[in-house]
Design a protein around this motif. Structure first.
Motif, PDB file in Angstrom:
ATOM      1  N   UNK A 106       0.525  -1.120  -0.495  1.00 56.38           N
ATOM      2  CA  UNK A 106       0.231   0.052   0.044  1.00 56.38           C
ATOM      3  C   UNK A 106       1.281   1.305   0.189  1.00 56.38           C
ATOM      4  N   UNK A 107       1.780   1.189   0.910  1.00 52.64           N
ATOM      5  CA  UNK A 107       2.828   2.041   0.578  1.00 52.64           C
ATOM      6  C   UNK A 107       3.281   2.406  -0.493  1.00 52.64           C
ATOM      7  N   UNK A 108       4.056   1.509  -0.723  1.00 53.91           N
ATOM      8  CA  UNK A 108       5.085   1.931  -2.110  1.00 53.91           C
ATOM      9  C   UNK A 108       3.913   2.329  -2.978  1.00 53.91           C
ATOM     10  N   UNK A 109       2.733   1.637  -2.865  1.00 47.03           N
ATOM     11  CA  UNK A 109       1.500   2.676  -4.336  1.00 47.03           C
ATOM     12  C   UNK A 109       1.673   3.728  -3.839  1.00 47.03           C
ATOM     13  N   UNK A 110       1.115   3.957  -2.955  1.00 43.41           N
ATOM     14  CA  UNK A 110       1.216   5.599  -2.738  1.00 43.41           C
ATOM     15  C   UNK A 110       1.954   6.339  -3.434  1.00 43.41           C
ATOM     16  N   UNK A 111       3.073   5.568  -2.922  1.00 44.47           N
ATOM     17  CA  UNK A 111       4.590   6.766  -3.528  1.00 44.47           C
ATOM     18  C   UNK A 111       4.898   6.679  -5.396  1.00 44.47           C
ATOM     19  N   UNK A 126      -2.413  19.302  -4.164  1.00 48.35           N
ATOM     20  CA  UNK A 126      -2.558  17.484  -4.117  1.00 48.35           C
ATOM     21  C   UNK A 126      -1.890  16.837  -3.383  1.00 48.35           C
ATOM     22  N   UNK A 127      -0.299  17.060  -3.836  1.00 46.47           N
ATOM     23  CA  UNK A 127       0.999  16.191  -2.988  1.00 46.47           C
ATOM     24  C   UNK A 127       0.836  16.458  -1.553  1.00 46.47           C
ATOM     25  N   UNK A 128       0.956  18.072  -1.394  1.00 42.62           N
ATOM     26  CA  UNK A 128       0.763  18.421   0.510  1.00 42.62           C
ATOM     27  C   UNK A 128      -0.209  17.634   0.865  1.00 42.62           C
ATOM     28  N   UNK A 129      -1.446  17.165   0.200  1.00 47.78           N
ATOM     29  CA  UNK A 129      -2.428  16.406   0.893  1.00 47.78           C
ATOM     30  C   UNK A 129      -2.779  15.568   1.216  1.00 47.78           C
ATOM     31  N   UNK A 130      -1.699  15.242  -0.198  1.00 46.47           N
ATOM     32  CA  UNK A 130      -1.758  13.078  -0.529  1.00 46.47           C
ATOM     33  C   UNK A 130      -0.348  13.389   0.876  1.00 46.47           C
ATOM     34  N   UNK A 131       0.362  13.223   1.303  1.00 46.08           N
ATOM     35  CA  UNK A 131       2.138  13.232   1.754  1.00 46.08           C
ATOM     36  C   UNK A 131       1.059  13.520   3.250  1.00 46.08           C
ATOM     37  N   UNK A 132       0.847  14.681   3.558  1.00 41.46           N
ATOM     38  CA  UNK A 132      -0.101  14.538   4.692  1.00 41.46           C
ATOM     39  C   UNK A 132      -1.199  13.320   5.080  1.00 41.46           C
ATOM     40  N   UNK A 133      -1.553  13.189   4.480  1.00 45.01           N
ATOM     41  CA  UNK A 133      -3.063  12.070   4.967  1.00 45.01           C
ATOM     42  C   UNK A 133      -2.252  10.559   5.255  1.00 45.01           C
ATOM     43  N   UNK A 134      -0.478  10.090   3.993  1.00 44.19           N
ATOM     44  CA  UNK A 134       0.220   9.110   4.228  1.00 44.19           C
ATOM     45  C   UNK A 134       1.343   9.008   5.796  1.00 44.19           C
ATOM     46  N   UNK A 135       0.910  10.619   6.143  1.00 48.52           N
ATOM     47  CA  UNK A 135       2.040  10.804   7.041  1.00 48.52           C
ATOM     48  C   UNK A 135       0.922  10.308   8.577  1.00 48.52           C
ATOM     49  N   UNK A 136      -0.482  11.041   8.500  1.00 47.92           N
ATOM     50  CA  UNK A 136      -1.234  10.419   9.106  1.00 47.92           C
ATOM     51  C   UNK A 136      -2.194   9.277   9.981  1.00 47.92           C
ATOM     52  N   UNK A 152      13.574   5.292   5.814  1.00 48.63           N
ATOM     53  CA  UNK A 152      14.087   6.084   4.564  1.00 48.63           C
ATOM     54  C   UNK A 152      12.172   6.401   4.152  1.00 48.63           C
ATOM     55  N   UNK A 153      11.506   5.637   4.163  1.00 53.55           N
ATOM     56  CA  UNK A 153      10.198   5.852   4.432  1.00 53.55           C
ATOM     57  C   UNK A 153      10.056   8.020   4.773  1.00 53.55           C
ATOM     58  N   UNK A 154       9.921   7.617   5.277  1.00 54.83           N
ATOM     59  CA  UNK A 154       9.629   9.492   6.365  1.00 54.83           C
ATOM     60  C   UNK A 154      10.674  10.864   5.025  1.00 54.83           C
ATOM     61  N   UNK A 155      12.124   9.363   4.720  1.00 54.17           N
ATOM     62  CA  UNK A 155      12.494  10.495   4.376  1.00 54.17           C
ATOM     63  C   UNK A 155      12.117  10.797   2.585  1.00 54.17           C
ATOM     64  N   UNK A 156      11.710   9.400   2.454  1.00 50.60           N
ATOM     65  CA  UNK A 156      11.002  10.340   0.599  1.00 50.60           C
ATOM     66  C   UNK A 156       9.868  10.959   0.898  1.00 50.60           C
ATOM     67  N   UNK A 157       9.101  10.288   1.841  1.00 50.04           N
ATOM     68  CA  UNK A 157       7.648  11.159   2.029  1.00 50.04           C
ATOM     69  C   UNK A 157       8.067  12.810   1.524  1.00 50.04           C
ATOM     70  N   UNK A 183      17.914   9.632  -0.499  1.00 47.74           N
ATOM     71  CA  UNK A 183      18.738   8.378  -1.666  1.00 47.74           C
ATOM     72  C   UNK A 183      19.775   7.827  -0.781  1.00 47.74           C
ATOM     73  N   UNK A 184      21.006   8.703  -0.208  1.00 47.97           N
ATOM     74  CA  UNK A 184      22.119   8.818   0.188  1.00 47.97           C
ATOM     75  C   UNK A 184      22.137   8.961   2.435  1.00 47.97           C
ATOM     76  N   UNK A 185      20.466   9.524   2.242  1.00 47.48           N
ATOM     77  CA  UNK A 185      19.911   9.827   3.298  1.00 47.48           C
ATOM     78  C   UNK A 185      20.760  10.896   4.290  1.00 47.48           C
TER      79      UNK A 185
END
Lengths: 280, 280
Positions: B67-72, B121-131, B138-143, B271-273
């Motif tokens: 699910x997370x990968x799909x959202x990404x 849209x991107x802002x709202x979507x990322x906030x939805x994913x974070x919530x 790494x997932x958080x870094x990507x978001x 990519x590298x953190x």
């Protein structure tokens, strides 16, 4: 006891556990994990006193609320600090421009690091809150508002840096600042920023609207300044360097006022939950 | 079965329930709520087969991951769309400037709404994913990277709008574009943006580094263009309006390159953190 209520209890539990795990952050009220691990199957819940469960839930819920409010207060105090530093940066950069003082200009450029650092802290803190508390409705609006406002303040501070850099590029010819309205624009911008911050902290929407009115005045001054500078430039090509830099400063201050108006709009949005456009 | 493992199971459970409750968003795999409500007290867990519990956990965990990968992926496709629209906006605004075509300039200004909408849209979507997902490491870094990149692309598009506005202010005098390096700067900026987007989508850090090198070239062109325009201005004060606007365009393109470099830095970070500074 309905299934829905059990789910709510479960969510509260996990949030509490998450809070307990974040030992590096201040806790309001400490729970024993055993306290929280109540049975989850309907038949198990039935064996517990409903009163006991509800009392625990209420305790957890209230503490989460207090915790959230405390986090919000800390964020607001960081916004106030950032706003204060930006006002100082604007004042200083203009003083540098007016007195052609490269030393002051360099201090403004150096000082920007502290403002950037505060913005990063605010970003990280809001992300932490979103991850841990998953705020909704007004709480979420407030958090998003804080994120936007801090990024706008950071851009205001960037314009102070740009004015400082223009000061350095101008050097020390006879100043032509007097033919412009730049000082009025700077004074209006600082008045706007103070009002926008006060409006945000005290949740006063009337102050936010006043910011929009002041922006119209800045725009008017900016148009006149553009006319005066380009007219002077046509007559005095030998002053090209200073005049071009003053034209840039004119643009920086006009943009500063735009971004402060965005702060007022974000504030109005988080107070009323409606989108406002004070720019037009 | 340790207490720690039970907590992890609990967190996974609540996330799944949250996902189930968000019926307006696409679900990967549907769970029966009964499936998820396993007993929580250690003695209750002991009465269940550990195998059964672990199998359920694994199923839930894998589905959350998918699910997370799909959202990404959806977020990345929105970033690609935004980037594509910004490249078109830059090309169009420069064409308007070069051919002094007010119609094209107006289209660039109108088209900016679509880019702003995508950013929202991107802002709202990322906030939805974070919530909902409370991503970590790494997932958080990507978001966070996606949030930053979309705001940088939005600013690039704003500069295209600024170039379009300058075009309108210039009007139709004999074009002085040929004395500048603005076209090279525009071409370099578009090359940079393409590389930065490709670097982000394909996670190629080498491409991100190349963006930094190209920015040095833009800066060099910008300095030369500033010299040429101000020198010409001293000789031809009658061309003040057009020359001042071209000086602004010079600044817009230099800033465009800065913001594209920020995209490359955000990409390198996710990519590298590690934090990179390709600007200096």
């Amino acid at each position: 006891m309905e299934l829905r209520q059990i789910r709510v209890a479960n969510i509260l539990m996990v949030r509490t556990i998450r809070t307990l795990m974040a030992v590096d952050l201040p806790l309001v009220g400490v729970f024993d994990v055993q306290d929280v691990l109540v049975p989850m199957l309907p038949q198990d819940v039935a064996t517990l006193s409903d009163c006991l469960l509800m009392r625990d839930n209420r305790r957890i819920q209230m503490s989460i609320r207090v915790n959230f409010e405390n986090n919000l207060d800390e964020l607001k105090s960081k916004i106030t600090e950032m706003g204060g530093l930006s006002i100082v940066a604007l004042e200083k950069s203009f003083k540098a421009l007016k007195t052609q003082d490269v030393e002051i200009a360099l201090k403004v450029i150096e000082g920007d690091t502290a403002i950037d650092k505060l913005e990063t802290e605010i970003n990280q803190f809001t992300i932490w809150i979103m991850a841990k508390e998953a705020p909704v409705s007004r709480d979420l609006r407030e958090i998003i508002g804080i994120l936007k406002i801090s990024s706008e303040i950071e851009r205001v501070a960037d314009f102070a840096v740009n004015i400082a850099k223009a000061t350095i590029k101008i050097g020390k010819p006879k100043s032509l600042l007097d033919i412009t309205h730049l000082e009025q624009m700077k004074d209006l911008s600082i008045e706007m920023l103070k009002k926008a911050l006060q409006s945000f902290l005290e949740e006063k929407i009337l102050l936010a609207k006043e910011v929009g009115d002041l922006e119209d005045q800045v725009d008017q001054h900016s148009r006149e300044t553009y006319q005066k500078l380009t007219a002077y430039l046509s007559e005095h090509p030998e002053e090209t360097n200073q005049l071009v830099q003053l034209l840039f400063v004119n643009r920086f201050l006009e943009r500063t006022a735009d971004h402060i108006t965005n702060i007022a709009e974000s504030t109005a949005y988080l107070i009323k939950g409606q989108i406002y456009d004070f720019n037009s």
